[in-house]
Design a protein around this motif. Structure first.
Motif, PDB file in Angstrom:
ATOM      1  N   ASP A  34      49.704  71.191 112.360  1.00 34.47           N
ATOM      2  CA  ASP A  34      49.871  71.612 113.743  1.00 34.47           C
ATOM      3  C   ASP A  34      48.642  72.356 114.235  1.00 34.47           C
ATOM      4  OD1 ASP A  34      52.271  70.457 113.556  1.00 34.47           O
ATOM      5  OD2 ASP A  34      53.460  72.294 113.603  1.00 34.47           O
ATOM      6  N   ALA A  35      47.561  71.615 114.365  1.00 29.79           N
ATOM      7  CA  ALA A  35      46.336  72.211 114.869  1.00 29.79           C
ATOM      8  C   ALA A  35      46.561  72.614 116.323  1.00 29.79           C
ATOM      9  CB  ALA A  35      45.216  71.207 114.763  1.00 29.79           C
ATOM     10  N   PRO A  36      46.072  73.797 116.732  1.00 29.19           N
ATOM     11  CA  PRO A  36      46.292  74.236 118.107  1.00 29.19           C
ATOM     12  C   PRO A  36      45.669  73.264 119.108  1.00 29.19           C
ATOM     13  CG  PRO A  36      44.686  75.619 116.958  1.00 29.19           C
ATOM     14  CD  PRO A  36      45.288  74.726 115.942  1.00 29.19           C
ATOM     15  N   ALA A  37      46.423  72.944 120.152  1.00 28.02           N
ATOM     16  CA  ALA A  37      45.961  71.962 121.132  1.00 28.02           C
ATOM     17  C   ALA A  37      44.707  72.464 121.830  1.00 28.02           C
ATOM     18  CB  ALA A  37      47.068  71.709 122.152  1.00 28.02           C
ATOM     19  N   GLY A  38      43.693  71.639 121.823  1.00 25.36           N
ATOM     20  CA  GLY A  38      42.482  71.967 122.566  1.00 25.36           C
ATOM     21  C   GLY A  38      41.584  73.003 121.930  1.00 25.36           C
ATOM     22  N   VAL A  39      41.955  73.512 120.754  1.00 31.31           N
ATOM     23  CA  VAL A  39      41.140  74.542 120.105  1.00 31.31           C
ATOM     24  C   VAL A  39      40.362  73.911 118.948  1.00 31.31           C
ATOM     25  CG1 VAL A  39      41.153  76.709 118.816  1.00 31.31           C
ATOM     26  CG2 VAL A  39      42.710  76.393 120.743  1.00 31.31           C
ATOM     27  N   LEU A  40      39.060  74.013 119.029  1.00 31.21           N
ATOM     28  CA  LEU A  40      38.192  73.479 117.980  1.00 31.21           C
ATOM     29  C   LEU A  40      38.057  74.527 116.878  1.00 31.21           C
ATOM     30  CD1 LEU A  40      36.136  71.105 117.284  1.00 31.21           C
ATOM     31  CD2 LEU A  40      34.378  72.665 118.129  1.00 31.21           C
ATOM     32  N   ARG A  41      38.405  74.140 115.639  1.00 34.86           N
ATOM     33  CA  ARG A  41      38.338  75.080 114.515  1.00 34.86           C
ATOM     34  C   ARG A  41      37.096  74.771 113.674  1.00 34.86           C
ATOM     35  NH1 ARG A  41      43.758  73.168 112.155  1.00 34.86           N
ATOM     36  NH2 ARG A  41      42.649  71.290 112.757  1.00 34.86           N
ATOM     37  N   ILE A  42      36.194  75.727 113.642  1.00 35.61           N
ATOM     38  CA  ILE A  42      34.913  75.524 112.956  1.00 35.61           C
ATOM     39  C   ILE A  42      34.877  76.386 111.694  1.00 35.61           C
ATOM     40  CG2 ILE A  42      32.401  75.706 113.168  1.00 35.61           C
ATOM     41  CD1 ILE A  42      32.719  75.547 116.190  1.00 35.61           C
ATOM     42  N   GLY A  43      34.578  75.763 110.570  1.00 35.57           N
ATOM     43  CA  GLY A  43      34.422  76.502 109.317  1.00 35.57           C
ATOM     44  C   GLY A  43      32.958  76.813 109.085  1.00 35.57           C
ATOM     45  N   MET A  44      32.648  78.062 108.800  1.00 32.30           N
ATOM     46  CA  MET A  44      31.236  78.443 108.617  1.00 32.30           C
ATOM     47  C   MET A  44      31.156  79.775 107.877  1.00 32.30           C
ATOM     48  SD  MET A  44      30.415  79.625 112.525  1.00 32.30           S
ATOM     49  CE  MET A  44      30.652  81.343 112.977  1.00 32.30           C
ATOM     50  N   GLY A  45      29.959  80.114 107.430  1.00 34.38           N
ATOM     51  CA  GLY A  45      29.752  81.418 106.803  1.00 34.38           C
ATOM     52  C   GLY A  45      29.926  82.524 107.828  1.00 34.38           C
ATOM     53  N   ALA A  46      30.155  83.726 107.339  1.00 32.66           N
ATOM     54  CA  ALA A  46      30.369  84.846 108.254  1.00 32.66           C
ATOM     55  C   ALA A  46      29.044  85.310 108.861  1.00 32.66           C
ATOM     56  CB  ALA A  46      31.023  85.999 107.514  1.00 32.66           C
ATOM     57  N   PRO A  47      28.996  85.520 110.175  1.00 29.46           N
ATOM     58  CA  PRO A  47      27.776  86.068 110.788  1.00 29.46           C
ATOM     59  C   PRO A  47      27.519  87.477 110.276  1.00 29.46           C
ATOM     60  CG  PRO A  47      29.283  85.203 112.451  1.00 29.46           C
ATOM     61  CD  PRO A  47      30.040  85.260 111.162  1.00 29.46           C
ATOM     62  N   VAL A  48      26.272  87.844 110.218  1.00 31.05           N
ATOM     63  CA  VAL A  48      25.910  89.203 109.788  1.00 31.05           C
ATOM     64  C   VAL A  48      25.242  89.952 110.942  1.00 31.05           C
ATOM     65  CG1 VAL A  48      24.555  90.568 108.149  1.00 31.05           C
ATOM     66  CG2 VAL A  48      25.649  88.446 107.390  1.00 31.05           C
ATOM     67  N   VAL A  49      24.190  89.345 111.507  1.00 36.84           N
ATOM     68  CA  VAL A  49      23.498  89.974 112.636  1.00 36.84           C
ATOM     69  C   VAL A  49      24.084  89.389 113.924  1.00 36.84           C
ATOM     70  CG1 VAL A  49      21.272  90.299 113.772  1.00 36.84           C
ATOM     71  CG2 VAL A  49      21.405  90.231 111.285  1.00 36.84           C
ATOM     72  N   LEU A  50      24.731  90.225 114.709  1.00 37.07           N
ATOM     73  CA  LEU A  50      25.398  89.710 115.914  1.00 37.07           C
ATOM     74  C   LEU A  50      24.525  89.805 117.159  1.00 37.07           C
ATOM     75  CD1 LEU A  50      29.065  91.023 115.491  1.00 37.07           C
ATOM     76  CD2 LEU A  50      28.079  88.847 114.821  1.00 37.07           C
ATOM     77  N   ASP A  51      23.519  90.670 117.169  1.00 36.93           N
ATOM     78  CA  ASP A  51      22.690  90.864 118.362  1.00 36.93           C
ATOM     79  C   ASP A  51      22.130  89.514 118.827  1.00 36.93           C
ATOM     80  OD1 ASP A  51      20.482  91.386 120.113  1.00 36.93           O
ATOM     81  OD2 ASP A  51      20.533  93.466 119.440  1.00 36.93           O
ATOM     82  N   PRO A  52      22.408  89.123 120.080  1.00 30.67           N
ATOM     83  CA  PRO A  52      21.968  87.798 120.545  1.00 30.67           C
ATOM     84  C   PRO A  52      20.456  87.600 120.516  1.00 30.67           C
ATOM     85  CG  PRO A  52      23.504  88.804 122.096  1.00 30.67           C
ATOM     86  CD  PRO A  52      23.148  89.866 121.105  1.00 30.67           C
TER      87      PRO A  52
END
Lengths: 522, 299
Positions: A34-52
């Motif tokens: 039951d994947a949420p409708a319209g929501v793209l689920r991306i698997g990836m490593g955890a971000p560390v530096v968030l500053d854009p």
């Protein structure tokens, strides 16, 4: 009666166990299907530096790219396209870039996007020493000509300036933002994640993931996703397992070994993207080091069977180009008429004899990353036939790329290093193969060639594409004759999606992949 | 009593107190029961493999067979081939030499150094015992694998590095065991007799005490050998062991891990070989302990 023989307590236990089992099964099935409708689920490593303005790796870029927008962006064909800027002009002397901005864009907090935000963003990029400066240079000035017009003035011509404006860190911030992407206490913890992008951050758990919802006020029509869910899984094998079990829709930067697991699996699409990322086998060329003599550099090239490396390590999925960083993916600049050295171990031996260095005894250093240790094992065999005997020393990545350690990538005579994708060959040439790159630890081969320096400088100021192509052909010729590097192949980028994902095209720097065109079926 | 008569008396006393065991007793003890016999057979088999393996392997360990990547086990490739097209049977056979040699060298060094330290501090006692024994205890407090990873991460992975690390890790354990055995023997009559004869400390340690601690040392050596195999394989698995393309079984397991679903045989055989060898050494060690215990050499 059966029940009386079993006893009431046993029946109750049995019933409880059965119900519990069914519940577990139901939850498992629900979470898997039951994947949420319209929501793209991306698997990836955890971000560390968030500053854009400071983030560097793909997971960090995925998060920021969803929340913020670029002024201009690199399109899938590696050309530059409009985004927050609708169009632009470049002055005849190539020193002034003037951009017209969209007037229908708002930030997530509802405020209007104007030229002041662009000025703030690019002033801040310079102040914080953003990696984007590697392409932009730090000598530019930026000024608002009007609410929706902004100008950049450069101290000298920079043919890659537009690529700098679309660097992963060149995301446009709200004027006056002091702590971008810092979570705060209170009712609105994500107030500092204030972009103009297609998605708004709804929740962020550093250890688990992030949830983003669609920005209803987004300026571009046609965004079809109702949200994006980022699931932080560092291990790529676990990412593949999660995709196969239906818990994810998109994973990227797959190791080659995992690609085979997903090929021909029903309901899974494997994505492949040609890139300029490549391993480099390089010799140090400064005095007293292994590659000082050009004949030795040539011998290494003749002793290397690049086609075999591509066939065995990547099952032929890589692209064998020239022995220089102008990758075939830079199609207009890549010169396919260069006649590279072909595998000829006898020629390698002759060259080494001529140089008085037959046989060579050396150590090949290699980071324990990607397929590089296997590549070293193959090279050891190939080179042996070419009178080059090497011991292999594998170092952990963190150790190898730390210049404070002995035998680090920058100091060793002979080593393999990995180079990520760049939007333009000019960036790699300037960083890794000019004298200025020695101080910044990029020019690891210490290759300093007066002709090459002049050509790279000329290319950086040449905006005419035909003239630039001619310059790059001369650059390739220099690498062919005396370059200290072997590029066995340019590696493709692999990703995979579940069958319900449509319209996803991976960018060469995959974190910058545009999710606005993605839709989900079913 | 003359000096000559005194020496003869102490010598007789030493003969009656000193531990005695023969090779024949050990062999009979190991071959008389099925499990020690199995352990002995396994260890001897792998040692033979290490010696003659390269002669019976159909390929060199680093030979890449073009077009034969990830071939399943067959009559051509008995254990299949790996992701680069190398014959796994040949690599396992060649790898036996490394997995036996490195732990063997480390065990010999550990036992030699550890026994010397253990006998010395156990015999002399006093402040030397206090300081050295506490120092050894502090080394033992650090988890072996963590210490090994830190040290090899610092000095870089190499055969010499692995040997140094394992010796540093396991010598204190041997020393502690030997120290305990020495403490039991220190008050024995034959030691007192040797002292009365005016023998040197070195003589007493190696001629009088060493034979008495040999049973405990033999069992400990077998145990250390088994742990050294496991640690060598673990370091190889973590990429800190012998460098590629050497057929290190631990590294082979690591390389095969990511492609397990495509070529499980690349993992089965090196992992199985590690498991069988360690089980064999442990069975042998257990057999030795039983023999010595039965003969009254161990409590």
């Amino acid at each position: 009666m059966g029940i009386s023989r079993l006893g009431r307590s046993n029946v109750a236990r049995f019933t409880f166990a059965l119900v519990a089992l069914l519940l577990v099964f139901a939850v498992g099935v629900a979470s898997a299907q039951d994947a949420p409708a319209g929501v793209l689920r991306i698997g990836m490593g955890a971000p560390v530096v968030l500053d854009p303005s400071l983030h560097t790796n793909d997971p960090e870029t995925v998060l920021n790219r969803a929340i913020y927008d670029y002024l201009v962006e690199v399109l899938p064909d590696s050309t530059i396209g409009p985004n927050l800027a609708t169009d632009w002009t470049i002055s005849e002397d190539g020193l002034t870039y003037t951009f017209n901005l969209r007037d229908d864009v708002t930030f997530h907090d509802g405020s209007q996007f104007t030229a002041a935000d662009v000025v703030f963003t690019f002033d801040r990029i310079r102040e914080v020493g953003s990696p984007a400066l590697n392409i932009l240079g730090d000598g530019y000035t930026v000024a608002a000509d009007s609410d929706f017009t902004v100008s950049f003035t450069l101290p000298e011509v920079n043919a890659d300036f537009l690529y700098g404006l679309s660097a992963p860190q060149a995301l446009v911030l709200k004027d006056g933002t002091t702590e971008p992407n810092v979570i705060v206490e209170g009712d609105n913890p994500y107030v500092n994640f204030n972009g103009t992008g297609p998605f708004i951050l709804a929740s962020y758990d550093p250890g688990a993931g992030a949830t983003l919802v669609a920005n209803d006020a987004y300026w571009m029509d046609g965004v079809q996703l109702s949200g994006v869910q980022l699931v932080f899984i560092d291990d790529t094998v676990a990412q593949v397992d999660a995709l196969l079990s239906g818990q994810l829709d998109f994973i990227f930067k797959l190791p080659f070994a995992q690609v085979d697991r997903l090929t021909d699996v029903e309901g899974i699409n494997v994505l492949q993207r040609s890139t300029s990322q490549h391993p480099v086998i390089r010799l140090r060329t400064d005095a007293g080091h292994l590659g000082e003599d050009v004949r030795v550099r040539q011998a290494f090239k003749y002793a290397t069977d690049r086609e075999a490396l591509n066939d065995i390590l990547l099952q032929g999925r890589g692209t064998v180009g020239n022995n220089d960083p102008i990758a075939p993916v830079f199609s207009y600049f890549f010169d396919d008429s260069i006649e590279n050295q072909t595998y000829d171990p006898a020629m390698a031996c002759d060259l080494l004899t001529e140089a008085g260095m037959n046989p060579i005894e050396a150590t090949l250093y290699v980071p324990d990353a990607f397929e590089y240790a296997d590549m070293a094992a193959l090279l050891q065999q190939q080179w042996q036939a070419g009178c080059i005997n090497v011991n292999i020393e594998v170092r952990t990545e963190g150790y190898y790329y730390d210049v404070s350690n002995p035998d680090n990538y920058f100091d060793v005579d002979l080593g393999i290093t990995g180079w990520g994708a760049r939007p333009s060959p000019q960036i790699l040439l300037r960083q890794a193969y000019t004298e200025s790159g020695i101080d910044t630890y990029f020019n690891e081969s210490r290759f300093v060639d007066a002709d090459l320096e002049a050509l790279v400088a000329e290319a950086s100021q040449t905006t005419d594409q035909d003239a630039r192509r001619a310059i790059y052909t001369q650059v390739s010729q220099i690498f062919l004759e005396r370059g200290p590097i072997i590029i066995p192949y340019f590696a493709p980028l692999f990703g995979a999606t579940s069958g319900r994902v449509q319209g996803l095209e991976m960018a060469p720097f995959v974190g910058q992949s545009d999710l606005r065109s993605v839709s989900l079926s079913g | 009593m003359t000096t000559l008569q005194k020496d003869a008396a102490t010598a007789r006393l030493a003969e009656t107190d000193r531990g005695q065991f023969s090779l024949r007793t050990i062999v009979r003890g190991l071959t008389g029961r099925p499990l020690p016999l199995l352990g002995t057979f396994i260890v001897v088999f792998f040692i033979l493999l290490a010696v003659i393996g390269p002669q019976i392997a159909p390929y060199r360990f680093d030979e890449i067979i073009r077009g034969a990547t990830r071939q399943p086990p067959s009559t051509t490739y008995w254990f299949g081939t790996d992701h680069l097209g190398r014959d796994i049977f040949s690599r396992v056979v060649w790898g036996a030499r490394e997995i036996i040699t490195i732990p063997l060298i480390t065990t010999i060094l550990c036992v030699t150094i550890g026994a010397t330290i253990g006998m010395f501090i156990g015999y002399v006692g006093g402040w030397a015992d206090e300081i050295i024994a506490r120092l050894l205890d502090s080394l033992l407090a650090i988890p072996a694998l963590v210490l090994a990873m830190v040290m090899l991460g610092t000095i870089g992975p190499s055969v010499a590095g692995i040997i140094i690390v394992i010796v540093l890790l396991y010598t204190p354990i041997v020393a502690r065991v030997v120290r305990s055995a020495t403490l039991n023997l220190r008050a024995s009559g034959y030691i007192e007799a040797a002292k009365l004869r005016g023998e040197s400390t070195a003589y007493i340690l190696f001629r009088e005490i060493l034979p008495g601690v040999l049973p405990a040392l033999a069992v400990e050596a077998a145990l250390r050998f088994s742990y050294a195999i496991f640690l060598t394989a673990s370091l190889g698995f973590l990429g800190l062991g012998v460098q590629p393309p050497s057929p290190d079984w631990g590294r082979m397991v690591n390389e095969a891990r990511s492609t397990f679903s495509l070529a499980p045989w690349a993992l089965w055989f090196p992992a199985g070989a590690i498991g069988i060898l360690i089980i064999g050494v442990n069975l042998l060690s257990d057999g030795l302990r039983r023999v010595f215990r039965r003969e009254g050499q161990l409590v």
